[in-house]
Design an enzyme around this catalytic site. Structure first.
Site, short mmCIF file in Angstrom:
data_model
loop_
_atom_site.label_atom_id
_atom_site.label_comp_id
_atom_site.label_asym_id
_atom_site.label_seq_id
_atom_site.Cartn_x
_atom_site.Cartn_y
_atom_site.Cartn_z
N HIS A 123 29.87 34.36 33.11
CA HIS A 123 30.52 33.21 32.45
C HIS A 123 30.84 33.59 31.01
O HIS A 123 31.56 34.55 30.78
CB HIS A 123 29.59 32.00 32.58
CG HIS A 123 30.15 30.66 32.16
ND1 HIS A 123 31.48 30.42 31.98
CD2 HIS A 123 29.52 29.48 31.92
CE1 HIS A 123 31.65 29.15 31.63
NE2 HIS A 123 30.48 28.55 31.59
N HIS B 73 38.49 35.17 38.31
CA HIS B 73 38.19 33.80 37.90
C HIS B 73 38.06 32.93 39.14
O HIS B 73 38.79 33.12 40.11
CB HIS B 73 39.31 33.24 37.01
CG HIS B 73 38.90 32.06 36.21
ND1 HIS B 73 38.91 30.78 36.72
CD2 HIS B 73 38.42 31.96 34.94
CE1 HIS B 73 38.49 29.94 35.78
NE2 HIS B 73 38.18 30.62 34.70
N ASP C 284 38.26 36.32 28.67
CA ASP C 284 37.32 37.21 27.99
C ASP C 284 37.82 38.64 27.84
O ASP C 284 37.18 39.43 27.15
CB ASP C 284 35.99 37.22 28.77
CG ASP C 284 35.33 35.86 28.74
OD1 ASP C 284 35.10 35.28 29.81
OD2 ASP C 284 35.11 35.35 27.63
C1 SDX Z 1 34.63 32.40 32.26
O1 SDX Z 1 34.93 28.61 35.32
C2 SDX Z 1 35.51 28.75 34.20
O2 SDX Z 1 36.44 28.06 33.87
C3 SDX Z 1 34.91 29.82 33.31
C4 SDX Z 1 35.67 30.14 32.05
C5 SDX Z 1 35.64 28.98 31.07
O3 SDX Z 1 36.53 28.93 30.20
O4 SDX Z 1 34.65 28.19 31.11
O5 SDX Z 1 37.02 30.44 32.36
C6 SDX Z 1 35.05 31.33 31.33
O6 SDX Z 1 33.50 32.38 32.69
C7 SDX Z 1 35.63 33.44 32.68
C8 SDX Z 1 35.05 34.46 33.71
C9 SDX Z 1 34.25 35.51 32.92
N1 SDX Z 1 33.52 36.39 33.86
C10 SDX Z 1 33.86 37.65 34.07
O7 SDX Z 1 34.86 38.18 33.58
C11 SDX Z 1 32.88 38.43 34.95
C12 SDX Z 1 33.65 39.22 36.01
N2 SDX Z 1 34.25 38.28 36.97
C13 SDX Z 1 33.51 38.03 38.21
O8 SDX Z 1 32.13 38.00 38.05
C14 SDX Z 1 34.14 36.86 39.01
O9 SDX Z 1 35.49 37.07 39.02
C15 SDX Z 1 33.86 35.43 38.59
C16 SDX Z 1 32.42 35.15 38.46
C17 SDX Z 1 34.55 35.12 37.31
C18 SDX Z 1 34.44 34.53 39.69
O10 SDX Z 1 33.71 34.76 40.83
P1 SDX Z 1 33.99 33.94 42.19
O11 SDX Z 1 34.97 32.86 41.97
O12 SDX Z 1 32.68 33.58 42.81
O13 SDX Z 1 34.76 34.99 43.05
P2 SDX Z 1 34.07 35.99 44.01
O14 SDX Z 1 32.90 36.63 43.34
O15 SDX Z 1 33.86 35.30 45.31
O16 SDX Z 1 35.23 37.10 44.13
C19 SDX Z 1 36.11 37.10 45.22
C20 SDX Z 1 36.26 38.58 45.56
C21 SDX Z 1 34.94 39.28 45.92
O17 SDX Z 1 35.26 40.37 46.76
P3 SDX Z 1 35.13 40.17 48.40
O18 SDX Z 1 33.70 39.75 48.66
O19 SDX Z 1 36.14 39.10 48.76
O20 SDX Z 1 35.45 41.53 48.95
O21 SDX Z 1 36.75 39.30 44.39
C22 SDX Z 1 35.77 40.27 43.98
C23 SDX Z 1 34.46 39.85 44.60
O22 SDX Z 1 33.61 40.99 44.78
N3 SDX Z 1 35.72 40.19 42.52
C24 SDX Z 1 35.64 41.25 41.72
C25 SDX Z 1 35.66 40.74 40.42
N4 SDX Z 1 35.73 39.41 40.46
C26 SDX Z 1 35.76 39.08 41.77
N5 SDX Z 1 35.57 42.59 42.01
C27 SDX Z 1 35.50 43.41 40.92
N6 SDX Z 1 35.52 42.99 39.62
C28 SDX Z 1 35.61 41.67 39.35
N7 SDX Z 1 35.63 41.25 38.08
#
Ligand code: SDX
Length: 428
Positions: free
Chosen positions: A265, A306, A363
């Site tokens: 997050h 996201h 971010d």
């Molecule tokens: C913020 O919610 C908000 O609005 C948050 C925010 C705000 O203003 O409040 O926007 C701020 O928190 C932005 C996000 C910051 N976090 C990161 O940058 C961390 C990296 N991102 C991931 O951890 C992830 O993308 C999340 C946590 C942001 C979202 O996760 P989800 O929605 O649970 O998605 P998911 O994990 O189910 O991903 C779907 C697929 C998966 O692969 P499969 O299982 O389908 O094969 O995408 C992959 C994930 O493994 N994936 C990634 C990835 N993000 C998702 N793979 C590699 N790198 C990534 N960053």
């Protein structure tokens, strides 16, 4: 709002009609509140398909990459507005008139100082404590100093707490930084703008007070705008859930800060810089892309992906523009920016990221700007918390004004059925 119906067919039971509610924008929702009468719950870990509340504050369309506060597109607010104006709109629903803005600014300015004893509270922390740990403590401790605004059912108390929190977050954030580097704390100055005052408290000292670079103050203010609110994200949902128990607003914001800290997050901005340091050079990008795609490797590309945006995060675009402005103003050629842009290009052309609609989020570039302004990486999430306080407290106020119930999710139980206690000599 309910003129359509959904029908739920549960085997062996009569069909259940559920109202479908429509908002002014975005998906309809199926009102499942009556389901407990049917003896069933919905099941939605991570709340992937759950609307937890009704709100008029922020709208996001993840497919189109749209973000609006009170109907105003984030691109227009970032270009034409300023953070205190956005705070006003989040709190009261409309952009302020000139007179309202002057009054609101004066209110905020009048509450920027901390109770002097907060300094001794700070001294209880180690100098190398993570500033987010200190912020959780300082903000939570505010309820021990401001007893005159803790009646959540009193609109005037809610108003005063909102003003106090927005006003004091920059002062407390700068206190954390100064304490960590052993410099004396700088007091806010009433003749400075909000972001300007923050940079004054961060980088000036009692023996050397320099004017704040207006380009940096404008960039800081824009970063505050881009982080101000974002619908029902994890930390905002934490603030609402905490608020639903009747906890005081300072405790609710402290809970939001704790939730924001996580690297998935708000902690992602700090994690992006750490990741770029780890990658080191363009030659290593492919190796880290492979790690991000490897299911057996917990590494994720920080600043990418996201829960809602399956298109470009509109904030990331504005952040990138701001990045270019700040670096050119400062004459900085940061190799991390080149590395980040190359990483974005390679990732965005990789089928893994394309198939999963993974784009840079808010971010991805913010840390590069903050670093250029001189803010240490450990303070990045504190900046996020500072800016998001306006959204958190606006959502908290909306919840109180609109009538609410204590948040209490249920579960699907898959543990042991009933069994009898066994004496210790009969176990094992
Ligand atoms: C913020 O919610 C908000 O609005 C948050 C925010 C705000 O203003 O409040 O926007 C701020 O928190 C932005 C996000 C910051 N976090 C990161 O940058 C961390 C990296 N991102 C991931 O951890 C992830 O993308 C999340 C946590 C942001 C979202 O996760 P989800 O929605 O649970 O998605 P998911 O994990 O189910 O991903 C779907 C697929 C998966 O692969 P499969 O299982 O389908 O094969 O995408 C992959 C994930 O493994 N994936 C990634 C990835 N993000 C998702 N793979 C590699 N790198 C990534 N960053």
């Amino acid at each position: 709002m309910a003129d359509k119906k959904a029908q739920l067919i549960i085997e062996g039971a009569a069909p259940v009609e559920l109202p479908i509610l429509s908002g002014t924008m975005g998906p309809d929702v199926i009102d499942v509140r009556s389901l407990t009468n049917q003896g069933v719950f919905t099941f939605d870990p991570g709340f992937m398909s759950t609307a937890a509340c009704e709100s008029k504050i922020t709208f996001i369309d993840g497919d189109k990459g749209i973000l609006m506060h009170r109907g105003y597109p984030i691109e227009q607010l970032a270009e034409k507005s300023d953070y205190l104006e956005v705070c006003y709109a989040l709190l009261y629903g409309e952009l302020p008139t000139a007179e309202q803005k002057a009054t609101f600014t004066a209110q905020i300015t009048g509450h920027t100082m901390m109770h002097e004893q907060m300094k001794s509270f700070l001294n209880g922390f180690r100098r190398d404590a993570h500033p987010m740990a200190v912020m959780c403590g300082l903000v939570g401790a505010l309820s021990a100093f401001y007893h005159d605004s803790l009646d959540n059912n009193n609109p005037k108390h809610r108003e005063l707490s909102a003003i106090r929190l927005i006003a004091k977050m920059p002062t407390m954030a700068a206190m954390c930084y100064k304490y960590s580097i052993g410099q004396p704390i700088m007091y806010p100055r009433n003749n400075l703008g909000y972001a300007e005052n923050f940079l004054h408290m961060m980088f000036n000292t009692p023996s050397d007070v320099q004017p704040v670079n207006p380009v940096l103050a404008k960039a800081m203010d824009r970063i505050f705008i881009l982080h101000a609110d974002h619908e029902q994200n994890a930390s905002t949902s934490t603030v609402r859930l905490t608020g639903s128990t009747g906890a005081n607003p300072f405790a609710c914001i402290a809970a939001g800060i704790a939730a924001l800290w996580g690297p998935a997050h708000g902690g992602a901005n700090e994690a992006v810089l750490t990741m770029l340091d780890e990658i080191g050079s363009v030659e290593n990008i492919e190796k880290f892309i492979a790690k991000a795609k490897d299911k057996n490797d917990p590494f994720k590309l920080m600043g990418f992906g996201h829960r809602v945006y399956k298109n470009f995060d509109p904030r990331a675009k504005v952040m990138k523009q701001t990045c270019d402005e700040v670096l050119s103003e400062l004459g900085i050629n940061d190799p991390k920016l080149e590395l980040a842009m190359k990483l974005e290009e390679i990732a965005r052309n990789d089928p893994y990221f394309q198939e999963r609609n993974l784009y840079p989020n808010v971010d991805f570039y913010s840390g590069i700007i903050l670093k250029a302004i001189g803010i240490p990486t450990s303070m990045f999430t504190v900046i996020f918390a500072l800016a998001r306080t306006a959204g958190w407290i606006a959502q908290w106020k909306e919840m109180y004004a609109g009538g609410y119930k204590i948040g209490r999710p249920r579960q699907i139980y898959t543990g042991h059925t009933q069994r009898d206690y066994t004496p210790i000599n009969e176990r094992g």
